[in-house]
Design a protein around this motif. Structure first.
Motif, PDB file in Angstrom:
ATOM      1  N   ASP A   1       0.821  -1.308  -0.089  1.00  9.76           N
ATOM      2  CA  ASP A   1      -0.035  -0.167   0.088  1.00  9.76           C
ATOM      3  C   ASP A   1       0.876   1.118   0.001  1.00  9.76           C
ATOM      4  O   ASP A   1       0.657   2.209  -0.682  1.00  9.76           O
ATOM      5  N   SER A   2       1.830   1.174   0.704  1.00  3.64           N
ATOM      6  CA  SER A   2       2.962   2.418   0.760  1.00  3.64           C
ATOM      7  C   SER A   2       3.666   2.540  -0.270  1.00  3.64           C
ATOM      8  O   SER A   2       4.095   3.670  -0.640  1.00  3.64           O
ATOM      9  N   HIS A   3       4.357   1.564  -0.612  1.00  2.00           N
ATOM     10  CA  HIS A   3       5.559   1.609  -1.658  1.00  2.00           C
ATOM     11  C   HIS A   3       5.412   0.940  -3.280  1.00  2.00           C
ATOM     12  O   HIS A   3       6.136   1.189  -3.924  1.00  2.00           O
ATOM     13  N   GLY A   4       4.270  -0.159  -3.180  1.00  5.35           N
ATOM     14  CA  GLY A   4       3.872  -0.388  -4.428  1.00  5.35           C
ATOM     15  C   GLY A   4       4.343  -1.773  -4.472  1.00  5.35           C
ATOM     16  O   GLY A   4       5.154  -2.352  -3.786  1.00  5.35           O
ATOM     17  N   ARG A   5       3.788  -2.490  -5.446  1.00  3.73           N
ATOM     18  CA  ARG A   5       4.190  -3.954  -5.922  1.00  3.73           C
ATOM     19  C   ARG A   5       5.616  -4.416  -6.215  1.00  3.73           C
ATOM     20  O   ARG A   5       6.192  -5.225  -5.640  1.00  3.73           O
ATOM     21  N   ILE A   6       6.333  -3.412  -7.156  1.00  2.53           N
ATOM     22  CA  ILE A   6       7.262  -3.724  -7.488  1.00  2.53           C
ATOM     23  C   ILE A   6       8.515  -3.636  -6.239  1.00  2.53           C
ATOM     24  O   ILE A   6       9.444  -4.391  -6.218  1.00  2.53           O
ATOM     25  N   LYS A   7       8.381  -2.625  -5.823  1.00  3.15           N
ATOM     26  CA  LYS A   7       9.131  -2.628  -4.337  1.00  3.15           C
ATOM     27  C   LYS A   7       9.119  -3.701  -3.233  1.00  3.15           C
ATOM     28  O   LYS A   7       9.985  -4.239  -2.633  1.00  3.15           O
ATOM     29  N   ALA A   8       7.968  -4.204  -3.338  1.00  5.42           N
ATOM     30  CA  ALA A   8       7.473  -5.166  -2.401  1.00  5.42           C
ATOM     31  C   ALA A   8       8.119  -6.506  -2.904  1.00  5.42           C
ATOM     32  O   ALA A   8       8.633  -7.287  -2.126  1.00  5.42           O
ATOM     33  N   PHE A   9       8.299  -6.726  -4.268  1.00  6.37           N
ATOM     34  CA  PHE A   9       9.232  -7.782  -5.010  1.00  6.37           C
ATOM     35  C   PHE A   9      10.480  -7.749  -4.421  1.00  6.37           C
ATOM     36  O   PHE A   9      11.230  -8.669  -4.282  1.00  6.37           O
ATOM     37  N   TYR A  10      10.951  -6.579  -4.807  1.00  4.02           N
ATOM     38  CA  TYR A  10      12.376  -6.145  -4.425  1.00  4.02           C
ATOM     39  C   TYR A  10      12.657  -6.389  -2.621  1.00  4.02           C
ATOM     40  O   TYR A  10      13.761  -7.166  -2.302  1.00  4.02           O
ATOM     41  N   LEU A  11      11.848  -6.158  -1.790  1.00  7.77           N
ATOM     42  CA  LEU A  11      11.833  -6.516  -0.371  1.00  7.77           C
ATOM     43  C   LEU A  11      11.893  -8.069  -0.352  1.00  7.77           C
ATOM     44  O   LEU A  11      12.705  -8.590   0.626  1.00  7.77           O
ATOM     45  N   SER A  12      10.832  -8.637  -0.926  1.00  4.65           N
ATOM     46  CA  SER A  12      10.909 -10.209  -0.695  1.00  4.65           C
ATOM     47  C   SER A  12      12.492 -10.639  -1.232  1.00  4.65           C
ATOM     48  O   SER A  12      12.770 -11.737  -0.847  1.00  4.65           O
TER      49      SER A  12
END
Length: 181
Positions: free
Chosen positions: A106-117
């Motif tokens: 919600d706060s950073h977007g899907r692509i950055k969530a993939f980077y986090l993962s």
């Protein structure tokens, strides 16, 4: 070449009727003029396959570790509880990774969530690889589990957002196929 510098210009270019323009973003979203693969825009297929590879790594972590856990437990003299905890912590941590993923998306977007993962999974794998004790393996599997939970939560949302409506169900099963692959 068209340079988009504001949200208004982006919206205007998306609503533009200039179908032949290479700068038109609608061309990438499946208007029929982009290169096709399996009846879909090739860019959509590549993005879906690349995103699904994240769960291939997760499936390997679950399945691959189950084959070597007894060798590790015998080599490091783990108790039955320690062996069980080492295996189970990945899925337990993935449960909490799902909660992290929702707010992060919600706060950073899907692509950055993939980077986090990917970052969490990489760090956890390195910790597990370099470990010499139960605590280190447990910590590495916990960090990997957090990354896995983020990946398993973000991937269905991402696939649903980038896939055309008529193919959304078929593309949505890529996650399940990738886990088993």
């Amino acid at each position: 070449m068209l340079e988009i510098t504001s949200q208004a210009q982006l919206k205007e270019s998306l609503l533009s009727d200039d179908e032949d323009s290479l700068e038109n973003p609608k061309r990438l979203l499946g208007d029929g003029s982009a290169p096709r693969c399996f009846g879909l825009n090739r860019a959509v297929v590549i993005c879906c396959l690349a995103a699904s590879f994240n769960t291939v790594i997760g499936g390997f972590s679950v399945g691959g570790f189950s084959g070597i856990v007894y060798i590790i437990s015998k080599d490091m003299s783990f108790t039955v509880f320690q062996t069980s905890a080492t295996v189970a912590v990945l899925n337990f941590a993935a449960f909490f990774g799902c909660f992290v993923a929702g707010s992060f998306c919600d706060s950073h977007g899907r692509i950055k969530a993939f980077y986090l993962s990917a970052s969490l999974f990489f760090i956890g794998s390195v910790i597990t690889l370099c470990s010499s004790s139960f605590f280190q393996i447990f910590l590495g599997r916990t960090v990997s589990g957090l990354g896995l939970g983020v990946a398993y939560t973000v991937l269905p949302m991402y696939l649903a957002e980038i896939s055309p409506g008529q193919h959304r169900g078929g593309i949505g099963i890529l996650k399940e196929f990738a886990v088993c692959f």
